[in-house]
Design a protein around this motif. Structure first.
Motif, mmCIF file in Angstrom:
data_model
loop_
_atom_site.group_PDB
_atom_site.id
_atom_site.type_symbol
_atom_site.label_atom_id
_atom_site.label_comp_id
_atom_site.label_asym_id
_atom_site.label_seq_id
_atom_site.Cartn_x
_atom_site.Cartn_y
_atom_site.Cartn_z
ATOM 1 N N LYS A 1 51.038 41.639 56.335
ATOM 2 C CA LYS A 1 50.402 40.767 55.665
ATOM 3 C C LYS A 1 49.911 40.436 56.696
ATOM 4 O O LYS A 1 50.377 39.611 57.604
ATOM 5 C CB LYS A 1 51.175 40.466 55.020
ATOM 6 C CG LYS A 1 49.754 39.005 54.162
ATOM 7 C CD LYS A 1 51.804 38.975 53.180
ATOM 8 C CE LYS A 1 50.821 37.907 52.491
ATOM 9 N NZ LYS A 1 51.640 37.259 51.535
ATOM 10 N N MET B 1 46.267 48.408 46.020
ATOM 11 C CA MET B 1 46.737 47.965 46.641
ATOM 12 C C MET B 1 48.218 47.948 45.694
ATOM 13 O O MET B 1 48.255 47.010 44.864
ATOM 14 C CB MET B 1 47.590 47.344 48.118
ATOM 15 C CG MET B 1 48.072 47.314 48.424
ATOM 16 S SD MET B 1 48.492 45.953 49.793
ATOM 17 C CE MET B 1 48.268 45.909 50.940
ATOM 18 N N SER B 2 49.301 49.215 45.936
ATOM 19 C CA SER B 2 50.696 49.041 45.251
ATOM 20 C C SER B 2 50.994 47.448 45.086
ATOM 21 O O SER B 2 51.156 46.890 46.440
ATOM 22 C CB SER B 2 51.181 50.336 45.075
ATOM 23 O OG SER B 2 51.881 49.962 46.006
ATOM 24 N N PHE B 3 51.896 46.772 44.092
ATOM 25 C CA PHE B 3 52.849 45.867 44.511
ATOM 26 C C PHE B 3 54.194 46.234 45.449
ATOM 27 O O PHE B 3 54.067 45.399 46.246
ATOM 28 C CB PHE B 3 53.393 45.784 43.533
ATOM 29 C CG PHE B 3 54.555 44.868 43.049
ATOM 30 C CD1 PHE B 3 53.714 43.290 43.031
ATOM 31 C CD2 PHE B 3 55.493 44.423 42.779
ATOM 32 C CE1 PHE B 3 54.529 42.078 43.761
ATOM 33 C CE2 PHE B 3 56.760 43.424 42.544
ATOM 34 C CZ PHE B 3 56.383 42.157 43.290
ATOM 35 N N GLU B 4 54.276 47.405 45.112
ATOM 36 C CA GLU B 4 55.526 47.799 46.684
ATOM 37 C C GLU B 4 54.547 47.847 47.784
ATOM 38 O O GLU B 4 55.457 47.187 48.384
ATOM 39 C CB GLU B 4 55.672 49.088 46.118
ATOM 40 C CG GLU B 4 57.004 49.555 46.804
ATOM 41 C CD GLU B 4 57.117 51.336 46.944
ATOM 42 O OE1 GLU B 4 57.933 52.057 47.322
ATOM 43 O OE2 GLU B 4 56.761 51.856 45.908
ATOM 44 N N ASN B 5 53.490 48.186 48.153
ATOM 45 C CA ASN B 5 52.678 48.384 49.053
ATOM 46 C C ASN B 5 52.742 46.640 49.656
ATOM 47 O O ASN B 5 53.137 46.404 50.698
ATOM 48 C CB ASN B 5 51.809 48.721 49.265
ATOM 49 C CG ASN B 5 51.526 49.876 49.560
ATOM 50 O OD1 ASN B 5 53.050 51.008 50.277
ATOM 51 N ND2 ASN B 5 50.991 51.300 49.449
ATOM 52 N N GLN B 6 52.186 45.722 48.718
ATOM 53 C CA GLN B 6 52.583 44.449 49.291
ATOM 54 C C GLN B 6 53.728 43.758 50.142
ATOM 55 O O GLN B 6 53.691 42.783 50.556
ATOM 56 C CB GLN B 6 51.883 44.002 48.312
ATOM 57 C CG GLN B 6 50.121 44.037 47.864
ATOM 58 C CD GLN B 6 49.751 43.579 46.239
ATOM 59 O OE1 GLN B 6 50.925 42.868 45.479
ATOM 60 N NE2 GLN B 6 48.762 42.570 46.629
ATOM 61 N N LEU B 7 54.387 43.791 48.815
ATOM 62 C CA LEU B 7 55.986 43.589 49.264
ATOM 63 C C LEU B 7 55.924 44.299 50.868
ATOM 64 O O LEU B 7 56.710 43.343 51.390
ATOM 65 C CB LEU B 7 56.538 44.246 48.370
ATOM 66 C CG LEU B 7 57.228 43.458 47.434
ATOM 67 C CD1 LEU B 7 58.107 44.153 46.086
ATOM 68 C CD2 LEU B 7 57.443 41.948 47.108
ATOM 69 N N LYS B 8 56.071 45.304 51.493
ATOM 70 C CA LYS B 8 56.224 46.066 52.559
ATOM 71 C C LYS B 8 55.811 44.964 53.693
ATOM 72 O O LYS B 8 56.019 44.923 54.527
ATOM 73 C CB LYS B 8 55.797 47.325 53.201
ATOM 74 C CG LYS B 8 56.993 48.153 51.577
ATOM 75 C CD LYS B 8 57.320 49.865 52.020
ATOM 76 C CE LYS B 8 58.300 50.624 51.817
ATOM 77 N NZ LYS B 8 57.257 51.826 52.031
ATOM 78 N N GLU B 9 54.514 44.473 53.129
ATOM 79 C CA GLU B 9 53.469 43.750 53.896
ATOM 80 C C GLU B 9 54.093 42.806 54.085
ATOM 81 O O GLU B 9 53.783 42.390 55.757
ATOM 82 C CB GLU B 9 51.708 43.721 53.534
ATOM 83 C CG GLU B 9 51.352 45.647 54.455
ATOM 84 C CD GLU B 9 50.025 45.434 53.355
ATOM 85 O OE1 GLU B 9 49.086 44.188 53.396
ATOM 86 O OE2 GLU B 9 49.423 46.268 53.482
ATOM 87 N N GLU B 10 54.329 42.114 53.177
ATOM 88 C CA GLU B 10 55.323 40.358 53.433
ATOM 89 C C GLU B 10 56.388 40.986 54.432
ATOM 90 O O GLU B 10 56.770 40.014 55.194
ATOM 91 C CB GLU B 10 55.936 40.148 52.032
ATOM 92 C CG GLU B 10 56.203 38.840 51.514
ATOM 93 C CD GLU B 10 55.663 37.831 51.807
ATOM 94 O OE1 GLU B 10 55.576 36.323 52.189
ATOM 95 O OE2 GLU B 10 53.666 37.638 51.732
#
Length: 97
Positions: A93, A1-10
């Motif tokens: 997340k 998973m990309s960092f951008e997607n992790q930020l969106k989930e957060e």
């Protein structure tokens, strides 16, 4: 998973958490934008609105008022279940234990 997607989930989880803490589980996109900033998440107002629409599509909130400047939203039971870790929604997340 990309960092951008992790930020969106957060961001999606934090938006739901903020709504869960608000009176009547209601808030507006401007207040939620400020709340994200306090959590150290820096997104544009347009990005916040985009994610609120995404959360609506997942059944996590309803949009009570649409205005070009501000959205008024309300947390749904499904959104509260995601915040309280009673359900898992792909793209949000998972809360920490």
């Amino acid at each position: 998973m990309s960092f951008e997607n992790q930020l969106k989930e957060e961001m999606r989880l934090v938006l739901l958490r903020l709504l869960n803490e608000m009176p009547s589980y209601r808030g507006n996109s401007s207040t939620l934008h400020s709340g994200l900033d306090r959590w150290g998440l820096s997104f544009s107002r347009d990005q916040v609105k985009t994610e609120l629409y995404w959360l609506k599509d997942q059944g996590c909130l309803s949009i009570e008022m649409e205005d070009p400047a501000v959205l008024v939203v309300k947390l749904t039971e499904r959104g509260q279940d995601a915040v309280e870790n009673r359900t898992r929604i792909h793209g949000i997340k998972r809360p920490s234990a």
